[in-house]
Design a protein around this motif. Structure first.
Motif, mmCIF file in Angstrom:
data_model
loop_
_atom_site.group_PDB
_atom_site.id
_atom_site.type_symbol
_atom_site.label_atom_id
_atom_site.label_comp_id
_atom_site.label_asym_id
_atom_site.label_seq_id
_atom_site.Cartn_x
_atom_site.Cartn_y
_atom_site.Cartn_z
ATOM 1 N N THR A 35 45.914 11.519 37.541
ATOM 2 C CA THR A 35 45.644 12.083 38.551
ATOM 3 C C THR A 35 44.406 11.364 39.036
ATOM 4 N N ALA A 36 43.346 11.448 38.086
ATOM 5 C CA ALA A 36 41.856 10.768 38.484
ATOM 6 C C ALA A 36 42.603 9.254 39.230
ATOM 7 N N LEU A 78 42.629 4.807 42.961
ATOM 8 C CA LEU A 78 43.207 4.053 42.749
ATOM 9 C C LEU A 78 43.539 3.833 44.624
ATOM 10 N N MET A 79 43.282 4.869 45.231
ATOM 11 C CA MET A 79 43.401 4.909 46.771
ATOM 12 C C MET A 79 41.938 4.631 47.337
ATOM 13 N N ASP A 80 40.761 4.759 47.146
ATOM 14 C CA ASP A 80 39.747 4.414 46.991
ATOM 15 C C ASP A 80 39.013 3.023 46.716
ATOM 16 N N GLU A 81 39.617 2.994 46.410
ATOM 17 C CA GLU A 81 38.938 1.093 45.490
ATOM 18 C C GLU A 81 40.286 0.536 45.583
#
Length: 101
Positions: A63-64, A69-72
């Motif tokens: 989950t983390a 991934l969606m941010d970086e």
């Protein structure tokens, strides 16, 4: 702590599975550096949808990593190849498994 399976299913936006896999080079490289990452398996189902299965040391790490991934990797070209409305994402702790003996 039980390991976990992450499964995402989705349709592609006008590209082949081979093109999608090639566009995942940055994602694959990023995944290999994530805490708890074990493996990734991409499959094309008979209806043309994609099944993306990852194995993790824990559901919390899966989950983390998804949130990171969606941010970086928000600018990764792979996101445009996915029909986002069709995407379904799930993570579950493994309760039983066997390995080839």
């Amino acid at each position: 702590m039980a390991h976990a399976i992450e499964i995402t299913t989705f349709r592609l936006n006008g590209c082949s599975c081979a093109e999608f896999i090639a566009a995942n080079a940055d994602i694959d490289h990023w995944l290999r550096r994530q805490p708890g990452f074990r493996s990734r398996h991409l499959a094309e189902q008979s209806d043309g949808s994609i099944l993306d299965m990852l194995l993790w040391d824990s559901a919390a790490q899966a989950t983390a990593s998804m949130h990171r991934l969606m941010d970086e990797l928000a600018d990764s070209p792979v996101h445009a190849l996915i029909d986002q409305a069709s995407a379904e994402w799930r993570v579950a702790p493994v309760r039983h498994s066997i390995d080839r003996g």
